[in-house]
Design a protein around this motif. Structure first.
Motif, short mmCIF file in Angstrom:
data_model
loop_
_atom_site.label_atom_id
_atom_site.label_comp_id
_atom_site.label_asym_id
_atom_site.label_seq_id
_atom_site.Cartn_x
_atom_site.Cartn_y
_atom_site.Cartn_z
N GLU A 1 37.24 46.12 44.24
CA GLU A 1 36.76 45.02 45.09
C GLU A 1 37.41 43.71 44.66
O GLU A 1 37.72 43.53 43.49
CB GLU A 1 35.23 44.90 44.99
N VAL A 2 37.57 42.79 45.62
CA VAL A 2 38.23 41.52 45.34
C VAL A 2 37.44 40.69 44.32
O VAL A 2 38.01 40.12 43.39
CB VAL A 2 38.43 40.70 46.65
N MET A 3 36.13 40.63 44.47
CA MET A 3 35.31 39.82 43.57
C MET A 3 35.35 40.35 42.14
O MET A 3 35.39 39.57 41.19
CB MET A 3 33.86 39.75 44.07
N ASP A 4 35.36 41.67 41.98
CA ASP A 4 35.45 42.25 40.64
C ASP A 4 36.81 41.94 40.00
O ASP A 4 36.88 41.62 38.81
CB ASP A 4 35.25 43.77 40.70
N ALA A 5 37.86 42.03 40.81
CA ALA A 5 39.21 41.71 40.31
C ALA A 5 39.28 40.24 39.90
O ALA A 5 39.86 39.90 38.86
CB ALA A 5 40.24 42.01 41.39
N ARG A 6 38.65 39.37 40.69
CA ARG A 6 38.65 37.94 40.38
C ARG A 6 37.89 37.66 39.08
O ARG A 6 38.34 36.87 38.26
CB ARG A 6 38.02 37.16 41.54
N GLU A 7 36.74 38.29 38.91
CA GLU A 7 35.95 38.10 37.68
C GLU A 7 36.73 38.54 36.45
O GLU A 7 36.72 37.86 35.41
CB GLU A 7 34.63 38.87 37.78
N LYS A 8 37.43 39.67 36.55
CA LYS A 8 38.25 40.15 35.43
C LYS A 8 39.36 39.15 35.12
O LYS A 8 39.65 38.87 33.95
CB LYS A 8 38.87 41.51 35.77
N ALA A 9 39.99 38.62 36.17
CA ALA A 9 41.09 37.66 36.00
C ALA A 9 40.59 36.38 35.35
O ALA A 9 41.25 35.82 34.46
CB ALA A 9 41.74 37.36 37.35
N VAL A 10 39.42 35.88 35.77
CA VAL A 10 38.84 34.66 35.19
C VAL A 10 38.54 34.87 33.71
O VAL A 10 38.86 34.03 32.87
CB VAL A 10 37.55 34.25 35.96
N HIS A 11 37.96 36.02 33.38
CA HIS A 11 37.64 36.33 31.98
C HIS A 11 38.91 36.34 31.13
O HIS A 11 38.94 35.76 30.03
CB HIS A 11 36.93 37.68 31.91
N LEU A 12 39.97 36.97 31.63
CA LEU A 12 41.22 37.06 30.88
C LEU A 12 41.90 35.70 30.76
O LEU A 12 42.44 35.35 29.70
CB LEU A 12 42.16 38.06 31.59
N ALA A 13 41.86 34.90 31.84
CA ALA A 13 42.48 33.58 31.83
C ALA A 13 41.82 32.67 30.80
O ALA A 13 42.49 31.95 30.06
CB ALA A 13 42.41 32.95 33.22
N ARG A 14 40.49 32.72 30.72
CA ARG A 14 39.77 31.88 29.75
C ARG A 14 40.02 32.35 28.32
O ARG A 14 40.04 31.56 27.40
CB ARG A 14 38.29 31.89 30.06
N LYS A 15 40.21 33.64 28.18
CA LYS A 15 40.45 34.21 26.85
C LYS A 15 41.84 33.80 26.33
O LYS A 15 42.03 33.63 25.12
CB LYS A 15 40.36 35.73 26.95
#
Length: 194
Positions: free
Chosen positions: A54-68
């Motif tokens: 799903e798009v929202m799940d992919a976005r959440e994963k990307a946000v988590h990785l970007a902040r990390k």
């Protein structure tokens, strides 16, 4: 999207979403990948890629990785780059130039989002080659990592910051008379510009 992390505000910007289709026995199976840039608007930046059904799940994963993966980039006066940069990653090449106050962010595509979230207000960027957001963002990040502040260069060379910064101001040729006072307390009447 804004969120409070501790006591600092972090901005997340969705740059690109792509869809992949796999044809299976029962029909078609979709998966999505999203690229997100996160930054505090004061010199910290990170890029994340997330993949999910799903798009929202992919976005959440990307946000988590970007902040990390956030790193600190030194900015000149908190608004532009210290010096011009050319960087490439695979077939993507990005040329970034510092600009005077009031220029704005002259950039396109994915790099514009990256620079806005970083907090840069005046810059001129040209993308040469591919327009693939993956390669453009990675080339821009590679270039931003190369930025050295005058304080860092002065420390490495064992000089004062004024000796390094004084030469680049406004692109003028500056000549100081040999009998002039040292740079710490110099008199402007001793300096001529061309």
């Amino acid at each position: 999207m804004r969120t409070e992390s501790g006591n600092q505000e972090i901005f997340d910007k969705l740059v690109y979403v792509s869809r992949c289709v796999k044809v299976v026995k029962g029909g078609r199976k979709f998966s999505f990948s999203a690229i997100v840039v996160s930054g505090d608007g004061k010199g910290k930046i990170g890029i994340g890629l997330g993949k999910a059904a799903e798009v929202m799940d992919a976005r959440e994963k990307a946000v988590h990785l970007a902040r990390k993966q956030m790193i600190r980039i030194p900015l000149r006066d908190g608004r532009t780059l210290h010096h011009d940069i050319t960087a490439s990653y695979c077939s993507g090449k990005v040329i970034m130039r510092s600009a005077p106050s009031g220029t704005g962010v002259i950039a396109g595509g994915a790099v514009r989002s990256l620079l806005e979230v970083l907090g840069i207000q005046d810059v001129v960027v040209k993308s040469v080659g591919t327009s693939n957001p993956h390669n453009m963002l990675k080339a821009a990040m590679k270039g931003l990592k190369q930025i050295k502040s005058p304080r860092y260069i002065a420390q490495k060379r064992g000089k004062k910051v004024g000796e390094i910064v004084g030469k680049r101001e406004h692109g003028l040729k500056v000549t100081i008379k040999s009998d002039a006072a040292p740079l710490d307390g110099f008199d402007t009447s001793e300096i001529t510009t061309e």
